[in-house]
Design a protein around this motif. Structure first.
Motif, PDB file in Angstrom:
ATOM      1  N   SER A   1       7.010  30.234 -24.711  1.00  0.00           N
ATOM      2  CA  SER A   1       7.033  31.669 -24.794  1.00  0.00           C
ATOM      3  C   SER A   1       7.057  32.581 -23.406  1.00  0.00           C
ATOM      4  O   SER A   1       5.999  32.108 -22.607  1.00  0.00           O
ATOM      5  CB  SER A   1       6.077  32.352 -25.891  1.00  0.00           C
ATOM      6  OG  SER A   1       6.363  31.750 -27.116  1.00  0.00           O
ATOM      7  N   GLU A   2       7.827  33.556 -23.435  1.00  0.00           N
ATOM      8  CA  GLU A   2       7.752  34.652 -22.134  1.00  0.00           C
ATOM      9  C   GLU A   2       8.130  35.818 -22.625  1.00  0.00           C
ATOM     10  O   GLU A   2       8.910  35.881 -23.584  1.00  0.00           O
ATOM     11  CB  GLU A   2       8.448  33.983 -21.099  1.00  0.00           C
ATOM     12  CG  GLU A   2       9.914  33.699 -21.208  1.00  0.00           C
ATOM     13  CD  GLU A   2      10.566  33.228 -20.043  1.00  0.00           C
ATOM     14  OE1 GLU A   2      10.719  34.051 -19.400  1.00  0.00           O
ATOM     15  OE2 GLU A   2      11.119  32.061 -19.956  1.00  0.00           O
ATOM     16  N   CYS A   3       7.987  36.749 -21.940  1.00  0.00           N
ATOM     17  CA  CYS A   3       8.254  38.230 -22.161  1.00  0.00           C
ATOM     18  C   CYS A   3       9.689  38.408 -21.637  1.00  0.00           C
ATOM     19  O   CYS A   3       9.754  37.999 -20.285  1.00  0.00           O
ATOM     20  CB  CYS A   3       7.412  39.385 -22.039  1.00  0.00           C
ATOM     21  SG  CYS A   3       7.863  40.898 -22.355  1.00  0.00           S
ATOM     22  N   PHE A   4      10.813  38.803 -22.449  1.00  0.00           N
ATOM     23  CA  PHE A   4      12.103  38.855 -21.676  1.00  0.00           C
ATOM     24  C   PHE A   4      12.594  40.172 -22.194  1.00  0.00           C
ATOM     25  O   PHE A   4      12.310  40.391 -23.421  1.00  0.00           O
ATOM     26  CB  PHE A   4      12.856  37.772 -21.920  1.00  0.00           C
ATOM     27  CG  PHE A   4      13.241  37.288 -23.219  1.00  0.00           C
ATOM     28  CD1 PHE A   4      14.273  37.875 -23.905  1.00  0.00           C
ATOM     29  CD2 PHE A   4      12.315  36.292 -23.701  1.00  0.00           C
ATOM     30  CE1 PHE A   4      14.682  37.294 -25.102  1.00  0.00           C
ATOM     31  CE2 PHE A   4      12.573  36.067 -25.072  1.00  0.00           C
ATOM     32  CZ  PHE A   4      13.706  36.243 -25.688  1.00  0.00           C
ATOM     33  N   ASN A   5      13.863  40.579 -21.776  1.00  0.00           N
ATOM     34  CA  ASN A   5      14.577  41.777 -22.315  1.00  0.00           C
ATOM     35  C   ASN A   5      15.665  41.203 -23.113  1.00  0.00           C
ATOM     36  O   ASN A   5      16.702  40.428 -22.743  1.00  0.00           O
ATOM     37  CB  ASN A   5      15.071  42.549 -21.064  1.00  0.00           C
ATOM     38  CG  ASN A   5      15.899  43.947 -21.663  1.00  0.00           C
ATOM     39  OD1 ASN A   5      16.625  44.073 -22.384  1.00  0.00           O
ATOM     40  ND2 ASN A   5      15.036  45.202 -21.317  1.00  0.00           N
ATOM     41  N   VAL A   6      15.876  41.477 -24.260  1.00  0.00           N
ATOM     42  CA  VAL A   6      16.597  41.065 -25.384  1.00  0.00           C
ATOM     43  C   VAL A   6      18.211  41.434 -24.757  1.00  0.00           C
ATOM     44  O   VAL A   6      19.244  40.656 -24.861  1.00  0.00           O
ATOM     45  CB  VAL A   6      16.332  41.394 -26.902  1.00  0.00           C
ATOM     46  CG1 VAL A   6      17.329  40.856 -27.680  1.00  0.00           C
ATOM     47  CG2 VAL A   6      14.995  40.852 -27.316  1.00  0.00           C
ATOM     48  N   ALA A   7      18.237  42.786 -24.707  1.00  0.00           N
ATOM     49  CA  ALA A   7      19.777  43.384 -24.252  1.00  0.00           C
ATOM     50  C   ALA A   7      20.311  42.694 -23.114  1.00  0.00           C
ATOM     51  O   ALA A   7      21.353  42.301 -22.907  1.00  0.00           O
ATOM     52  CB  ALA A   7      19.544  44.950 -24.211  1.00  0.00           C
ATOM     53  N   ALA A   8      19.433  42.278 -22.057  1.00  0.00           N
ATOM     54  CA  ALA A   8      19.643  41.907 -20.895  1.00  0.00           C
ATOM     55  C   ALA A   8      20.211  40.106 -21.123  1.00  0.00           C
ATOM     56  O   ALA A   8      21.191  39.850 -20.563  1.00  0.00           O
ATOM     57  CB  ALA A   8      18.735  42.124 -19.831  1.00  0.00           C
TER      58      ALA A   8
END
Length: 501
Positions: A325-332
């Motif tokens: 798991s990692e934090c990312f921008n879904v739209a990007a």
């Protein structure tokens, strides 16, 4: 080889175990039947003896009363007529009376009436030697003699009644003992039934768990021996052999997939390199028709490469179910995946609509991208020419929802249940020169499950086909997406200005 340790406590076959169980369970019941028969025989014998004795004692008491009357009658008659024969009859009856009284004394020892009668007999024995006048003077002794005789008869009746009551009490005691024995032995039979049922069911359940383990593809933490009859032990050994054989076949399959993928990708890389050189005009300028053919070859090679990569992804996911798991921008991420398919989208002429709301989410970025890549690829392959493609993203608390919907032919209801099975291809035909492998949706579903999420086909009000990916937040806490969106908005707007979607 069957372990000798497992045979110490059990029969060698299931038939022997069942027969032994039947015999052991029936043993307490047989003991109960034997004891009940013994008790009934004892009561029957006691009742028979008591009845005989009661009849005999009653007859003796009645005979004593009759003899006392006859003795008194003979004495009174002799006192009147003085006939010698009457005294002989009297003496005979007195002798018989004395013998019966002795027998009654053994039945009723320490009875005062019998003791009184014994003393009176000594007086009555002297009557035959007396004169008629003396006999007349002693006739009053027969009154008390008769009373004592009647008292002895009543005492005999009481003795018989007490004896009957004793037999009844003994019968009740035997009945109570039989009830206790019945409860104990029936309980023992039930306990034995449960024991042997457990001995038979336990190896069957062990085999069932072993089969479920084989079916789920998980190996047990430690090998264990099936304990039970020889047939079930042998069956457990066959399951162990089957497990080893399946592992060997799985290893051979993985090796085959790795080798096949490598062998296919090597010439494919050469083909794509050659088409690239031709497209760049390294070997000379191509005519428009030749360039179109080269682009077709390159597109087909790219599609073949994608199918090989899907096969490798499927192979990898079968053995690696952990999520990073990692934090990312879904739209990007959605925009990034769409950029990979932009040429195919332009060629298909599809109108694309995506969610521009920035959402920061904690999940496995690579697996999420793989799900979107497969869904968008499927939408291009099966969607309507010059149709619509929509990618929507939103979140509700700890749940992220991404939907990929396209216009075109709806998925047949007969294909919905098996849609996410590996290598299953439905009735809808793929548009394009390359036939699909049937593992794209299976890989996507595995990627979703690896993140504790779900991929499902849902109904949409506007478009014919809609897949919904649901992912939980796989982090320690939920971020405020409204505040986190600002730093990614500039990048998203820049991408939107550079490419109109």
């Amino acid at each position: 080889m069957t372990s000798q340790v497992s045979r110490r406590w059990r029969p060698r076959s299931l038939l022997q175990l069942v027969l032994l169980a039947f015999l052991v369970v029936m043993l307490p019941i047989a003991v109960l039947m034997f004891q009940a028969g013994q008790a009934l025989s004892e009561l029957s014998y006691l009742a028979d003896i008591s009845a005989r004795q009661a009849v005999e004692q009653t007859r003796r008491a009645r005979a004593l009363s009759n003899l006392a009357l006859e003795m008194e009658r003979s004495a009174r008659q002799y006192a009147v007529v003085e006939q010698p024969g009457l005294m002989e009859i009297y003496a005979s009856k007195l002798e018989e009376y004395t013998a019966l009284l002795e027998a009654q004394d053994r039945l009723l020892p320490d009875n005062p009436d019998i003791a009184a009668l014994t003393e009176q007999i000594q007086t009555l024995e002297a009557l035959p030697t007396m004169t008629a006048e003396e006999i007349s003077e002693n006739l009053d002794a027969f009154v008390s003699f008769g009373e004592h005789t009647s008292a002895v008869r009543e005492a005999t009746n009481r003795y018989i009644d007490n004896r009957i009551e004793g037999i009844s009490a003994q019968a009740e005691e035997v009945q109570h003992r039989l009830w206790l024995q019945t409860a104990a032995l029936v309980s023992a039979s039930l306990a034995l039934m449960l024991l042997f049922t457990w001995l038979i069911i336990r190896p069957i359940r062990q085999i069932e768990r072993r089969i479920l383990t084989l079916g789920s593809g998980r190996e047990p933490a430690a090998s264990y021996l099936i304990q039970g009859p020889a047939e079930l032990v042998n069956l457990g050994e066959r399951l162990d052999w089957l497990s080893v054989r399946l592992n060997e076949l799985e290893a051979q399959k993985q090796q085959f997939l790795r080798h096949m993928s490598h062998e296919l990708k090597t010439p494919l890389a050469s083909i794509r390199e050659g088409t690239g050189l031709l497209s760049d005009g390294i070997v000379g300028q191509l005519t428009p028709r030749q360039l179109e053919i080269v682009e077709l070859i390159d597109t087909s090679g790219l599609e073949l490469q994608r199918l090989i990569e899907q096969l490798l992804d499927y192979n990898l996911l079968q053995h690696n179910q952990t999520a990073d798991s990692e934090c990312f921008n879904v739209a990007a991420l959605i925009q990034e995946v769409l950029n990979k398919h932009q040429l195919a989208l332009d060629k298909k002429g599809m109108q694309v609509s995506i969610s521009r709301q920035p959402i920061e989410w904690m999940a496995d970025r690579d697996r999420t991208a793989r799900v979107l890549d497969n869904l968008i690829s499927n939408a291009i392959a099966y969607g309507e020419d010059a149709g619509r493609l929509e990618v929507r993203a939103r979140h509700h608390g700890p749940t992220l929802i991404i939907e990929v919907a396209n216009s075109g032919e709806p998925i047949d209801s007969a294909d919905r249940e098996r849609l996410f099975e590996a290598f299953y291809q439905g009735r809808a035909r793929r548009k394009g020169p390359i036939k699909g492998s049937g593992i794209g949706l299976s890989v996507a579903a595995d990627c979703a499950r690896a993140q504790q999420g779900q991929l499902a086909l849902v109904d949409d009000d506007e478009l014919a086909v809609c897949f919904r990916l649901t992912l939980p937040w796989n982090g320690d806490g939920i971020l405020d997406n409204d505040k986190q969106a600002q730093h990614s908005m500039l990048k998203l707007d820049s991408d939107a200005r550079n490419r109109q979607v």
